[in-house]
Every structure is written in structure tokens, then in C-alpha cells.
Design a protein around this motif. Structure first.
Motif, short mmCIF file in Angstrom:
data_model
loop_
_atom_site.label_atom_id
_atom_site.label_comp_id
_atom_site.label_asym_id
_atom_site.label_seq_id
_atom_site.Cartn_x
_atom_site.Cartn_y
_atom_site.Cartn_z
N ALA A 17 -6.27 6.58 7.05
CA ALA A 17 -5.19 7.53 6.80
C ALA A 17 -3.86 6.86 6.48
O ALA A 17 -3.23 7.14 5.45
CB ALA A 17 -5.06 8.48 7.98
N LYS A 18 -3.41 5.97 7.34
CA LYS A 18 -2.09 5.33 7.13
C LYS A 18 -2.11 4.37 5.94
O LYS A 18 -1.20 4.37 5.12
CB LYS A 18 -1.66 4.57 8.39
N SER A 19 -3.17 3.55 5.89
CA SER A 19 -3.20 2.52 4.84
C SER A 19 -3.33 3.13 3.44
O SER A 19 -2.77 2.62 2.48
CB SER A 19 -4.32 1.53 5.09
N VAL A 20 -4.05 4.25 3.32
CA VAL A 20 -4.22 4.86 1.99
C VAL A 20 -2.88 5.44 1.50
O VAL A 20 -2.55 5.34 0.31
CB VAL A 20 -5.35 5.93 1.99
N ILE A 21 -2.08 5.98 2.40
CA ILE A 21 -0.74 6.48 2.03
C ILE A 21 0.11 5.33 1.51
O ILE A 21 0.78 5.43 0.47
CB ILE A 21 -0.06 7.15 3.24
N ARG A 22 0.09 4.20 2.22
CA ARG A 22 0.90 3.04 1.81
C ARG A 22 0.42 2.48 0.47
O ARG A 22 1.23 2.14 -0.39
CB ARG A 22 0.84 1.96 2.89
N ASP A 23 -0.91 2.39 0.29
CA ASP A 23 -1.47 1.84 -0.96
C ASP A 23 -1.16 2.73 -2.16
O ASP A 23 -0.70 2.26 -3.20
CB ASP A 23 -2.98 1.67 -0.82
N VAL A 24 -1.42 4.02 -2.01
CA VAL A 24 -1.20 4.96 -3.12
C VAL A 24 0.29 5.06 -3.43
O VAL A 24 0.69 5.10 -4.60
CB VAL A 24 -1.81 6.35 -2.80
N GLY A 25 1.11 5.06 -2.39
CA GLY A 25 2.57 5.10 -2.59
C GLY A 25 3.06 3.93 -3.43
O GLY A 25 3.90 4.09 -4.32
N ARG A 26 2.50 2.74 -3.17
CA ARG A 26 2.91 1.56 -3.94
C ARG A 26 2.51 1.70 -5.40
O ARG A 26 3.30 1.41 -6.31
CB ARG A 26 2.24 0.31 -3.34
N VAL A 27 1.28 2.18 -5.66
CA VAL A 27 0.81 2.35 -7.04
C VAL A 27 1.64 3.39 -7.79
O VAL A 27 1.93 3.23 -8.98
CB VAL A 27 -0.69 2.74 -7.04
N LEU A 28 2.05 4.44 -7.09
CA LEU A 28 2.85 5.50 -7.73
C LEU A 28 4.32 5.11 -7.91
O LEU A 28 5.09 5.86 -8.51
CB LEU A 28 2.76 6.79 -6.90
N GLY A 29 4.70 3.94 -7.36
CA GLY A 29 6.07 3.48 -7.52
C GLY A 29 7.07 4.14 -6.60
O GLY A 29 8.28 4.10 -6.85
#
Length: 561
Positions: A239-251
Motif C-alpha cells: 500500500a505505502k510503497s505503491v503510492i510512493r512509486d506511482v507518485g514519482r512516475v506521475l511527477g
């Protein structure tokens, strides 16, 4: 890595294709808006329906029918349930070329060195274990394990006294795989290897962290570099790591993503859906702007997917021939190391021999201390032959909780319990090591009170006294649950282990049938039905929290060392 989602049905094809795009960016370390990032020519990353396929190939008569015909003509099945153990090279000097006979001779020779006299109890236990090992076809497993453990000991590489349930095996003790006497400590072989639940033995070995690699290289040289490899492990997007990863890709800025991730509770098995129900603030995030809505939507699609592959910290697999004949392999681009593409659980199903080689820094600390004492004081210490009842150790270290840096006993909570307990024996340390865990921890005050005589020690029936007296009448260990099932309920120890597992997993239907059998067995042992029900309910209460005594014993010994 391919995008594998277990919950595809919940999302539209557009969402899934866009999420796949995000996944590609994660794998390549790019942002979605990067014009130079990897892109695929089509967004159609989903399984098309039958209607869509008919529409696509309507101008090619017979295409779909022929495709089906080809698929149906392929008869390929991955065989599971068979074991593929490497052959242990029996020395030419041996008079036995049969693995079972050779194992038996090693065990009996080893037992004679360990015991001044082979009592009928020891002899019966050795013969029982050897028969189970022979019937299950695992002689090679024990020979291979004993061989590399002996290599480590011969080459001054410290090996732990034991780990997990293997310490309950007298065969393991006689072979030198473990250094714990299962007879002395009332440990049970059936907790380790159960003839009624055929699974590969699982012996985890602790090595000095500086010598572990040498042992792995020894195995590669002995069984062939193409037959030995370490094992893959997959990092999944939680849950937490996917938010951080996707947030980085979306800028999205780090601070904004970090604040959103912090809204997700720190609980085991937490999911985004669960977090949104628990946190109204998180629920409102997607309504703030389109970027945040995309962040939540894509994260929900990708949650649980594999993020990256790495090498398992301890797992090593050995095949009877080239690994390529048994399992696909994977070469890491960063380390150039070859590992299996199949993880630990998959290797179990394929029947391959996997071993856990754990690096334990505490063993390195002990070794370096002994080396320093030898150098500075000219004294040689055999750490495997010390007095575990040395009152000075309890008086100066454990009773005063001077245990910072002592394996398993250095936390503030544990030190406070030691001050209250005032331990006087290795049994006290074994029990405290087992109790200081979520769940069993609630029993610590009563355990201490009973040891000090402040609370009365009582037993539902006097048949429990021999089993529970070492823990002052409290069920602490899984082995005690098994022993009660056997001695009181009339179960075999193998059946008792299966019942213990069912209790721990709260399998209600199975438990109902076990309860009837337990009461019937108790009545045959002249125990009143009411008392039998009370004992069974006591077992149910503690089975979930009971800890493996074999493991606790081994780790308490390292702590004492």
C-alpha cells in the motif's frame, strides 16, 4: 517484469493499459511525461474476449478454430509432488554404498561419542527417526547437510547450535548438524519431520556472516556450479510503497506523495481499500485534483504486483543435475549472479532441495571474542562445551539485565522482564525467549509470579504436571501442546502435530472432530470427560500462541554463549 494483477476484473481496459504504462516507467526508472521513455506501440495489454477475437479475425476463416485445435493438441504438464534430491557421494572407504545404511552407521557412531551409554530410550528414538527418514526417502538430505556443516566446523567457520524445529531430531544431533540434546530438553522429532504429513525436511543453518560464502562455494564445487544456485525473491508493491512509486512516475512532488503515504496506517496486511475505509482524509485525496485521482486509481490497480526481483538472503537450491533441466534461471543485470526464476514456495512444489544458509553476525562476534582471548590471555575456549548452569553468568548478566548486545535479550522490554524474572537456569532463558512475542507476552507476568511463588501453580489434571512443570504450569511451547495431545488424548505424536497446526489456524470443522477423538482418548486414560474438555479448551487457547521450543532452545544457547 510482466504486469500480473489478481484483481483485473475490477478495472476498465483503459485503466489497466494506463497502469501498465506506469509499470513500465517504474521498471525503467522514468517519469511518465519523459519523451524519451520506453513506450509500446499498442495500449491493448489485456486478454481480449471471445467476441473481440471473432471480430478481429472475421476475414480469416478457420483461424480461431485452428488456434484452439493447436492449443488442445499440446499435452504439457509440470509434474509436482516428486522429489529431486542430489546424490550424496558416499566415500569409497565406506563399507556401505546404500545411503540409508551409511546414514545409520554415521548416526550410531555419532551417538556413541555424545552419550556415555546408549540407553534403550536413545536407541529406540534413533531407530524410530532413521525408519521415518528411510520411509520418506530423505537419507540424502541429511547426508548432504551433515557434510557441509562438518566442512564449516573443520574450517573454523562458526555454525549455530541449531535453528527451527531441526533441533528436535536426535539424528541431526548425532550427525553434528545441531548441538542440542533433544532428549535432555524434551524436544520432539515429529515437530520437525512428520511421517503423516510428507514434506521435505527444512533445516535452516546459521553460519558466521564472514564464512557463509565459503560454505556456499564448497557446495558449488562439490555438486557442480551448474547444479547449485541461490533463489529469487520478488518485491511486491504494498500500500505505502505503491503510492510512493506511482507518485514519482506521475511527477508529483515528494512532499505531497509522502504526506499521502503517511495517511496509510502502519499495520500488517494493510491494503489501499482498507486504508481508505479507515482514513476519511485519504478518501478525500482523489477529489483534490486529477493528478491525485490518477495516483489513487493507478496505485489500486498496481497494488500487489511484483516491483523487482532480487536474491533471497539465505536460500540455496541444489539439483541432481544441471538446474536448467529442472527450473528456469534468471541472471541479474546488476550482479551477474544466476538465480532460479522460481521462488522458495515454487521450488517446494517442484520437489527441489532448498537450504537456508543464514549469516548470523552474533556468531562472528563470539568467534572474534574467543580469538582475542586466545591471543591476549593464551586461553583456549570451546564455546560448544560450556556450563549452561554457571550461576555467575545468571548473577552478573541476566539477573541484572546487563544484556545490551546479547542476542535476543537486548531490548528494553526484555531487560525489564529479566529484572523481574531473576532467571536462574537455561530453561528460564528458553521460556523467556519464547514468551517475549506478540500474543504470548500477555502470559509473562503470570509466568514470573509463579516462578517467584507469588501465584499458585495448579494443573487441571495431575497428568499435565510432568509436561508443564518446567514452565510453572503455563503452556509456552508447541511441543507441550503435542505432548499433552499424545499423553492425555492418546494421539500419536505425528497426529498431535497435525492437530496443533489445525488449532493454530483455527480450523473449526477439523477441531470439532479432533475434540471428540481427544475426549475419547482421555477417557481411555481414566480422565473424566469434564476434565478432558477443560484440557482441550486449554490447548485451544494456547496452541495459537505456543512457540517452537527447539528454536527457542537454540537461540537461548547462543544468547548464553
Amino acid at each position: 517484469l510482466p504486469l500480473v494483477c489478481t484483481n483485473d476484473a475490477h478495472y476498465s481496459r483503459k485503466e489497466h493499459s494506463e497502469a501498465h504504462d506506469i509499470h513500465i516507467c517504474l521498471g525503467t526508472g522514468k517519469e511518465r511525461e519523459d519523451p524519451n521513455r520506453l513506450r509500446y506501440a499498442t495500449p491493448e495489454f489485456y486478454f481480449k474476449s471471445q467476441d473481440e477475437m471473432h471480430k478481429l479475425f472475421k476475414n480469416v476463416p478457420g483461424a480461431i478454430e485452428n488456434t484452439r485445435r493447436i492449443a488442445e493438441s499440446i499435452d504439457f504438464k509440470i509434474t509436482t509432488g516428486n522429489y529431486h534430491l542430489p546424490n550424496f557421494p558416499i566415500p569409497e572407504s565406506s563399507q556401505n554404498d546404500d545411503p540409508d545404511e551409511y546414514l545409520s552407521s554415521l548416526v550410531k557412531n555419532g551417538a556413541e561419542k555424545l552419550y556415555s551409554e546408549i540407553s534403550p530410550k536413545i536407541d529406540n528414538q534413533i531407530n524410530h527417526e532413521l525408519k521415518v527418514i528411510k520411509d520418506m526417502g530423505f537419507a540424502g538430505y541429511f547426508l548432504i547437510t551433515a557434510d557441509f556443516v562438518q566442512y564449516a566446523k573443520n574450517n573454523n567457520i562458526p555454525v549455530g547450535p541449531g535453528r527451527g524445529s531441526a533441533a528436535g531430531s536426535l539424528v541431526s544431533y548425532a550427525l553434528g548438524i545441531t548441538d542440542i540434546d533433544p532428549i535432555k530438553h524434551n524436544l520432539l522429532f515429529e515437530r520437525f519431520l512428520n511421517p503423516e504429513r510428507v514434506t521435505m525436511p527444512d533445516i535452516d543453518i546459521d553460519f558466521c556472516i564472514e564464512g557463509r560464502e565459503n560454505v556456499i562455494n564448497y557446495i558449488k564445487n562439490k555438486y557442480g556450479h551448474d547444479s547449485v544456485a541461490q533463489i529469487i525473491t520478488f518485491g511486491t508493491m504494498k500500500a505505502k510503497s505503491v503510492i510512493r512509486d506511482v507518485g514519482r512516475v506521475l511527477g508529483i512532488s515528494y512532499n505531497e506523495v509522502d504526506n499521502i503515504a503517511k495517511l496509510i496506517p502502519n499495520e500488517p496486511k494493510m491494503t489501499l481499500d482498507k486504508a481508505i475505509k479507515l482514513s476519511p482524509e485519504l478518501k478525500e485525496v482523489k477529489n483534490k485534483n486529477q493528478s491525485f485521482e490518477d495516483l489513487i486509481n493507478y496505485s489500486k490497480v498496481l497494488e500487489g504486483c511484483h516491483r523487482h526481483a532480487s536474491t533471497h538472503a539465505a536460500g540455496v537450491v541444489i539439483a541432481p543435475g544441471p538446474l536448467m533441466d529442472y527450473v528456469p534461471l534468471f541472471k541479474s543485470s546488476s550482479s551477474e549472479e544466476v538465480v532460479t526464476q522460481v521462488d522458495m514456495n515454487g521450488l517446494d512444489e517442484l520437489g527441489l532441495l532448498k537450504l537456508d544458509f543464514l549469516g548470523l553476525r552474533n556468531l562472528t562476534v563470539i568467534k572474534k571474542t574467543i580469538d582475542l582471548i586466545s591471543k591476549r590471555e593464551n586461553k583456549e575456549i570451546d564455546i560448544n562445551n560450556i556450563n549452561y548452569n554457571d550461576s555467575q553468568v545468571y548473577k552478573t548478566i541476566f539477573k541484572t539485565a546487563q544484556t545490551i548486545g546479547v542476542f535476543q535479550f537486548e531490548s528494553d522490554g526484555m531487560r525489564e522482564n529479566l529484572l523481574n524474572l531473576q532467571p536462574t537456569s537455561i530453561e528460564d532463558l528458553i521460556a523467556m525467549n519464547a514468551l517475549y512475542r506478540p500474543g504470548p507476552m500477555a502470559n509473562i507476568p503470570e509466568f514470573i509470579s509463579r516462578k517467584k511463588g507469588a501465584s499458585k501453580i495448579t494443573y487441571i489434571h495431575n497428568s499435565l504436571e510432568d509436561i508443564l512443570k518446567e514452565t510453572y504450569g503455563i503452556i509456552v511451547y508447541q511441543e507441550q501442546v503435542m505432548q499433552i495431545c499424545s499423553d492425555v488424548g492418546g494421539f500419536s505424536l505425528a497426529e498431535a502435530d497435525i492437530m496443533r497446526r489445525a488449532m493454530g489456524k483455527k480450523k473449526k470443522q477439523l477441531m470439532a472432530s479432533y475434540k471428540i477423538k481427544f475426549i475419547e482418548g482421555s477417557e481411555k486414560n481414566k480422565i473424566h470427560k469434564k476434565q478432558a474438555v477443560e484440557i482441550f479448551e486449554l490447548l485451544e487457547k494456547f496452541a495459537e500462541y505456543g512457540f517452537n521450543k527447539s528454536h527457542s532452545t537454540a537461540y537461548a544457547m547462543i544468547a548464553f554463549q
